[in-house]
Design a protein around this motif. Sequence first.
Motif, short mmCIF file in Angstrom:
data_model
loop_
_atom_site.label_atom_id
_atom_site.label_comp_id
_atom_site.label_asym_id
_atom_site.label_seq_id
_atom_site.Cartn_x
_atom_site.Cartn_y
_atom_site.Cartn_z
N MET A 170 49.66 13.86 -0.86
CA MET A 170 48.69 14.36 -1.81
C MET A 170 47.27 14.30 -1.22
N LEU A 171 46.97 13.22 -0.52
CA LEU A 171 45.63 13.10 0.07
C LEU A 171 45.43 14.12 1.20
N ASN A 172 46.52 14.47 1.88
CA ASN A 172 46.41 15.46 2.94
C ASN A 172 46.07 16.83 2.36
N ILE A 173 46.68 17.18 1.23
CA ILE A 173 46.39 18.45 0.57
C ILE A 173 44.94 18.47 0.09
N LEU A 174 44.47 17.36 -0.46
CA LEU A 174 43.08 17.26 -0.90
C LEU A 174 42.12 17.42 0.27
N SER A 175 42.47 16.82 1.39
CA SER A 175 41.64 16.93 2.59
C SER A 175 41.57 18.36 3.09
N VAL A 176 42.71 19.05 3.09
CA VAL A 176 42.73 20.45 3.52
C VAL A 176 41.91 21.31 2.58
N LEU A 177 42.01 21.06 1.28
CA LEU A 177 41.24 21.84 0.30
C LEU A 177 39.74 21.62 0.47
N ILE A 178 39.34 20.39 0.74
CA ILE A 178 37.92 20.11 1.00
C ILE A 178 37.47 20.83 2.26
N GLY A 179 38.31 20.81 3.29
CA GLY A 179 37.99 21.51 4.54
C GLY A 179 37.86 23.01 4.34
N LEU A 180 38.78 23.60 3.58
CA LEU A 180 38.72 25.04 3.32
C LEU A 180 37.47 25.41 2.53
N ALA A 181 37.15 24.62 1.50
CA ALA A 181 35.96 24.90 0.70
C ALA A 181 34.70 24.78 1.56
N THR A 182 34.66 23.79 2.41
CA THR A 182 33.51 23.61 3.28
C THR A 182 33.39 24.75 4.28
N LEU A 183 34.52 25.18 4.82
CA LEU A 183 34.51 26.29 5.78
C LEU A 183 34.03 27.58 5.12
N VAL A 184 34.47 27.84 3.91
CA VAL A 184 34.04 29.04 3.19
C VAL A 184 32.53 28.98 2.92
N MET A 185 32.03 27.80 2.58
CA MET A 185 30.59 27.67 2.33
C MET A 185 29.78 27.73 3.62
N MET A 186 30.41 27.48 4.77
CA MET A 186 29.70 27.55 6.05
C MET A 186 29.53 28.98 6.54
N ILE A 187 30.28 29.91 6.01
CA ILE A 187 30.18 31.30 6.47
C ILE A 187 28.77 31.85 6.26
N PRO A 188 28.17 31.73 5.07
CA PRO A 188 26.79 32.23 4.96
C PRO A 188 25.78 31.35 5.69
N ALA A 189 26.17 30.12 6.02
CA ALA A 189 25.25 29.22 6.72
C ALA A 189 25.09 29.59 8.19
N ILE A 190 25.76 30.63 8.64
CA ILE A 190 25.57 31.11 10.01
C ILE A 190 24.24 31.85 10.14
N LEU A 191 23.80 32.44 9.04
CA LEU A 191 22.55 33.21 9.06
C LEU A 191 21.34 32.29 9.21
N PRO A 192 20.29 32.76 9.87
CA PRO A 192 19.08 31.96 9.98
C PRO A 192 18.47 31.69 8.61
N PHE A 193 17.81 30.58 8.47
CA PHE A 193 17.14 30.11 7.26
C PHE A 193 18.12 29.71 6.15
N VAL A 194 19.40 29.95 6.34
CA VAL A 194 20.41 29.45 5.42
C VAL A 194 21.19 28.33 6.11
N ALA A 195 20.95 28.18 7.40
CA ALA A 195 21.67 27.20 8.20
C ALA A 195 21.34 25.77 7.80
N ILE A 196 20.27 25.58 7.08
CA ILE A 196 19.92 24.24 6.64
C ILE A 196 20.98 23.71 5.67
#
Length: 73
Positions: free
Chosen positions: A1-27
């Motif tokens: 169960m904790l592994n699934i939670l960890s993967v879900l946190i990783g996926l959510a973080t990765l999706v939120m990092m996509i717009p953070a590639i742009l300048p001034f959003v990278a913060i």
Amino acid sequence: MLNILSVLIGLATLVMMIPAILPFVAILNWLLVPLALLGALIGMASSRNSGRNFCLIVAAFGALRLFAGGGIF
């Protein structure tokens, strides 16, 4: 169960990092890298390693982006 939670946190973080590639959003990576590390910490409590490893890769990607932009851009 904790592994699934960890993967879900990783996926959510990765999706939120996509717009953070742009300048001034990278913060946003200053918030997302610790979130990915929290997912890795949760993944460490699991008997499987896939969630932990995925979160560490996501955190490394965010840290590399911060390093490339000098911490701001």
